[in-house]
Write a protein that holds these residues in place. Structure first.
Motif, PDB file in Angstrom:
ATOM      1  N   SER A 274       0.883  -1.159   0.000  1.00 26.38           N
ATOM      2  CA  SER A 274       0.000   0.000   0.000  1.00 26.38           C
ATOM      3  C   SER A 274       0.927   1.217   0.000  1.00 26.38           C
ATOM      4  N   PRO A 275       0.912   2.032  -1.063  1.00 25.81           N
ATOM      5  CA  PRO A 275       2.010   2.991  -1.274  1.00 25.81           C
ATOM      6  C   PRO A 275       2.097   4.189  -0.328  1.00 25.81           C
ATOM      7  N   GLU A 276       1.006   4.549   0.350  1.00 26.07           N
ATOM      8  CA  GLU A 276       1.125   5.737   1.212  1.00 26.07           C
ATOM      9  C   GLU A 276       1.941   5.407   2.463  1.00 26.07           C
ATOM     10  N   LEU A 277       2.841   6.331   2.790  1.00 25.95           N
ATOM     11  CA  LEU A 277       3.789   6.102   3.894  1.00 25.95           C
ATOM     12  C   LEU A 277       3.499   7.030   5.059  1.00 25.95           C
ATOM     13  N   ASN A 278       3.883   6.610   6.250  1.00 26.79           N
ATOM     14  CA  ASN A 278       3.816   7.501   7.418  1.00 26.79           C
ATOM     15  C   ASN A 278       5.119   8.304   7.502  1.00 26.79           C
ATOM     16  N   LYS A 279       5.280   9.046   8.564  1.00 35.06           N
ATOM     17  CA  LYS A 279       6.458   9.930   8.659  1.00 35.06           C
ATOM     18  C   LYS A 279       7.783   9.159   8.795  1.00 35.06           C
ATOM     19  N   HIS A 280       7.708   7.884   9.101  1.00 42.67           N
ATOM     20  CA  HIS A 280       8.936   7.085   9.197  1.00 42.67           C
ATOM     21  C   HIS A 280       9.320   6.444   7.861  1.00 42.67           C
ATOM     22  N   GLY A 281       8.488   6.667   6.840  1.00 44.20           N
ATOM     23  CA  GLY A 281       8.779   6.071   5.524  1.00 44.20           C
ATOM     24  C   GLY A 281       8.264   4.649   5.408  1.00 44.20           C
ATOM     25  N   ASN A 282       7.317   4.270   6.270  1.00 40.23           N
ATOM     26  CA  ASN A 282       6.744   2.919   6.236  1.00 40.23           C
ATOM     27  C   ASN A 282       5.261   3.001   5.863  1.00 40.23           C
ATOM     28  N   SER A 283       4.760   1.972   5.204  1.00 37.82           N
ATOM     29  CA  SER A 283       3.358   1.947   4.797  1.00 37.82           C
ATOM     30  C   SER A 283       2.464   1.759   6.029  1.00 37.82           C
ATOM     31  N   TYR A 284       1.660   2.780   6.354  1.00 39.32           N
ATOM     32  CA  TYR A 284       0.859   2.663   7.592  1.00 39.32           C
ATOM     33  C   TYR A 284      -0.273   1.660   7.411  1.00 39.32           C
ATOM     34  N   ARG A 285      -0.848   1.572   6.190  1.00 36.00           N
ATOM     35  CA  ARG A 285      -1.889   0.553   5.994  1.00 36.00           C
ATOM     36  C   ARG A 285      -1.255  -0.844   6.007  1.00 36.00           C
ATOM     37  N   GLY A 286      -0.018  -0.921   5.506  1.00 36.61           N
ATOM     38  CA  GLY A 286       0.701  -2.199   5.549  1.00 36.61           C
ATOM     39  C   GLY A 286       0.928  -2.664   6.979  1.00 36.61           C
ATOM     40  N   ILE A 287       1.359  -1.747   7.842  1.00 38.02           N
ATOM     41  CA  ILE A 287       1.609  -2.113   9.246  1.00 38.02           C
ATOM     42  C   ILE A 287       0.297  -2.528   9.911  1.00 38.02           C
ATOM     43  N   SER A 288      -0.756  -1.765   9.682  1.00 36.16           N
ATOM     44  CA  SER A 288      -2.038  -2.084  10.301  1.00 36.16           C
ATOM     45  C   SER A 288      -2.567  -3.442   9.817  1.00 36.16           C
ATOM     46  N   THR A 289      -2.351  -3.725   8.544  1.00 39.56           N
ATOM     47  CA  THR A 289      -2.756  -5.017   7.977  1.00 39.56           C
ATOM     48  C   THR A 289      -2.013  -6.161   8.664  1.00 39.56           C
ATOM     49  N   LEU A 290      -0.705  -5.984   8.842  1.00 39.99           N
ATOM     50  CA  LEU A 290       0.096  -7.042   9.470  1.00 39.99           C
ATOM     51  C   LEU A 290      -0.279  -7.203  10.938  1.00 39.99           C
ATOM     52  N   GLU A 291      -0.601  -6.099  11.585  1.00 37.77           N
ATOM     53  CA  GLU A 291      -1.034  -6.181  12.987  1.00 37.77           C
ATOM     54  C   GLU A 291      -2.334  -6.985  13.079  1.00 37.77           C
ATOM     55  N   ALA A 292      -3.276  -6.695  12.181  1.00 36.68           N
ATOM     56  CA  ALA A 292      -4.553  -7.427  12.193  1.00 36.68           C
ATOM     57  C   ALA A 292      -4.328  -8.907  11.892  1.00 36.68           C
ATOM     58  N   PHE A 293      -3.448  -9.192  10.938  1.00 41.00           N
ATOM     59  CA  PHE A 293      -3.166 -10.581  10.552  1.00 41.00           C
ATOM     60  C   PHE A 293      -2.597 -11.360  11.739  1.00 41.00           C
ATOM     61  N   ALA A 294      -1.578 -10.781  12.390  1.00 40.23           N
ATOM     62  CA  ALA A 294      -0.936 -11.467  13.522  1.00 40.23           C
ATOM     63  C   ALA A 294      -1.909 -11.612  14.694  1.00 40.23           C
ATOM     64  N   THR A 295      -2.707 -10.582  14.936  1.00 44.48           N
ATOM     65  CA  THR A 295      -3.615 -10.607  16.089  1.00 44.48           C
ATOM     66  C   THR A 295      -4.750 -11.597  15.866  1.00 44.48           C
ATOM     67  N   LYS A 296      -5.355 -11.542  14.685  1.00 40.52           N
ATOM     68  CA  LYS A 296      -6.498 -12.433  14.423  1.00 40.52           C
ATOM     69  C   LYS A 296      -6.069 -13.907  14.367  1.00 40.52           C
ATOM     70  N   LEU A 297      -4.853 -14.157  13.870  1.00 36.98           N
ATOM     71  CA  LEU A 297      -4.376 -15.540  13.826  1.00 36.98           C
ATOM     72  C   LEU A 297      -3.745 -15.977  15.154  1.00 36.98           C
ATOM     73  N   GLY A 298      -3.476 -14.999  16.018  1.00 33.43           N
ATOM     74  CA  GLY A 298      -2.853 -15.312  17.313  1.00 33.43           C
ATOM     75  C   GLY A 298      -1.411 -15.758  17.155  1.00 33.43           C
ATOM     76  N   ILE A 299      -0.703 -15.157  16.188  1.00 40.48           N
ATOM     77  CA  ILE A 299       0.686 -15.573  15.938  1.00 40.48           C
ATOM     78  C   ILE A 299       1.666 -14.471  16.313  1.00 40.48           C
ATOM     79  N   SER A 300       2.876 -14.869  16.670  1.00 39.12           N
ATOM     80  CA  SER A 300       4.000 -13.950  16.849  1.00 39.12           C
ATOM     81  C   SER A 300       5.210 -14.825  17.100  1.00 39.12           C
ATOM     82  N   VAL A 301       6.388 -14.225  17.179  1.00 37.98           N
ATOM     83  CA  VAL A 301       7.566 -15.030  17.481  1.00 37.98           C
ATOM     84  C   VAL A 301       7.786 -15.154  18.981  1.00 37.98           C
ATOM     85  N   PHE A 302       6.885 -14.591  19.766  1.00 37.60           N
ATOM     86  CA  PHE A 302       7.081 -14.581  21.233  1.00 37.60           C
ATOM     87  C   PHE A 302       6.175 -15.564  21.960  1.00 37.60           C
TER      88      PHE A 302
END
Ligand code: GLU
Length: 302
Positions: A274-302
């Motif tokens: 998703s091409p729009e970036l936040n002030k850190h140069g990262n895709s904010y919709r991309g980060i939110s998507t990954l957060e939802a994916f990890a949370t809904k699946l209950g996955i993480s490396v921890f």
């Protein structure tokens, strides 16, 4: 998985207008900010995708994961003599620490670190651009991956900050080759274009202890794979790496083209675009998507 991706996709479809596409590289400025795609690949060969998954975009800094893997394969642990492995806490193209820390970049994922990695790839390979492209093609299991020459040239012509960084590093003796050659190779690696499916596939070896499921080759050792994943977790999203680890809990790497890739070791890779970036140069919709994916699946490396 198809249902989950559909749910996350629909939840995020309207999430636009909160940032800006990268425009410091002229050829990136004209991109349609509404484009959005997700792809998941698993180590047992499943593929799931939704959205604009056929559209290619430049991988930009995600290429730093592949050049690091390539150089670790060719040089082993010796690379840690000229690049560190600590988070920088600075923007992706910052010059400050290079002066303070005498030409040794904090890690391979900030621009300074990626430039020294590219410099050493030039030392080890007589046709570095070709070798990098072939390496990524092997990882993705596809010969149909190319440089986007117009974007490479556009970045090369306007690489004022990266050119400054490279000269500063060279003044400390930590770049061997001609700066214009280093920048040419670096801009080409950043211009490699893939869609999310190709990006997820090319990163899957990091979820599979370094082995490529598409041709069976052991690309890098399980230990080197662990090290790259660790660096992605601590340094992969620049000065937003802590926030990303907190919200997503997976190793990840972003690029200013709007792509982000994340790894669940032993299971899967996921790529979001998703091409729009936040002030850190990262895709904010991309980060939110990954957060939802990890949370809904209950996955993480921890
Ligand atoms: N080609 C970009 C640059 O060097 C990559 C930065 C990024 O993707 O974060 O400025």
């Amino acid at each position: 998985m198809d249902e989950l991706l559909k749910e996350i996709y629909n939840e995020h479809l309207g999430m636009v207008g909160e940032g800006h596409v990268a425009d410091y590289i002229p050829e990136l400025a004209a991109i349609d900010p509404n484009q959005y795609a997700i792809a998941v690949t698993t180590i047992d060969g499943q593929e799931y995708m939704i959205g604009d998954y056929e559209t290619r975009f430049t991988i930009q800094s995600i290429s730093k994961v592949f050049t690091l893997a390539l150089l670790m394969k060719q040089m082993g642990e010796d690379i840690w003599h000229f690049v560190g492995r600590e988070p920088s806490g600075t923007t992706f193209n910052s010059l400050i620490q290079i002066e303070q820390e005498k030409g040794i970049p904090r890690n391979p994922f900030i621009n300074a670190g990626a430039l020294v990695i590219t410099d050493r790839i030039i030392n080890y390979n007589s046709k570095p651009k070709h070798v990098i492209l072939e390496f990524i093609r092997e990882l993705a299991g596809s010969d149909d991956i190319y440089f986007d020459k117009a974007k490479a040239l556009s970045e090369f012509d306007t690489s004022y900050t990266n050119r400054s960084l490279a000269y500063l590093i060279k003044s400390f003796g930590n770049i061997d080759n001609d700066i214009e050659e280093v920048l040419d190779v670096y801009c080409h690696q950043c211009s490699i274009s893939m869609n999310v499916v190709e990006l997820a596939k090319s990163s899957l070896f990091l979820a599979n202890s370094g082995r490529n499921i598409y041709n069976g080759n052991q690309i890098i050792s399980p230990t080197a794979t662990k090290r790259i994943n660790s660096l992605m977790l601590t340094c992969g999203l620049y000065n937003e790496a802590g926030e990303f680890a907190y919200r997503v809990g997976l190793p990840g790497k972003s690029g200013v083209g709007g792509g982000i890739v994340a790894i669940l070791p032993g299971k899967l890779s996921i790529a979001v675009w998703s091409p729009e970036l936040n002030k850190h140069g990262n895709s904010y919709r991309g980060i939110s998507t990954l957060e939802a994916f990890a949370t809904k699946l209950g996955i993480s490396v921890f």
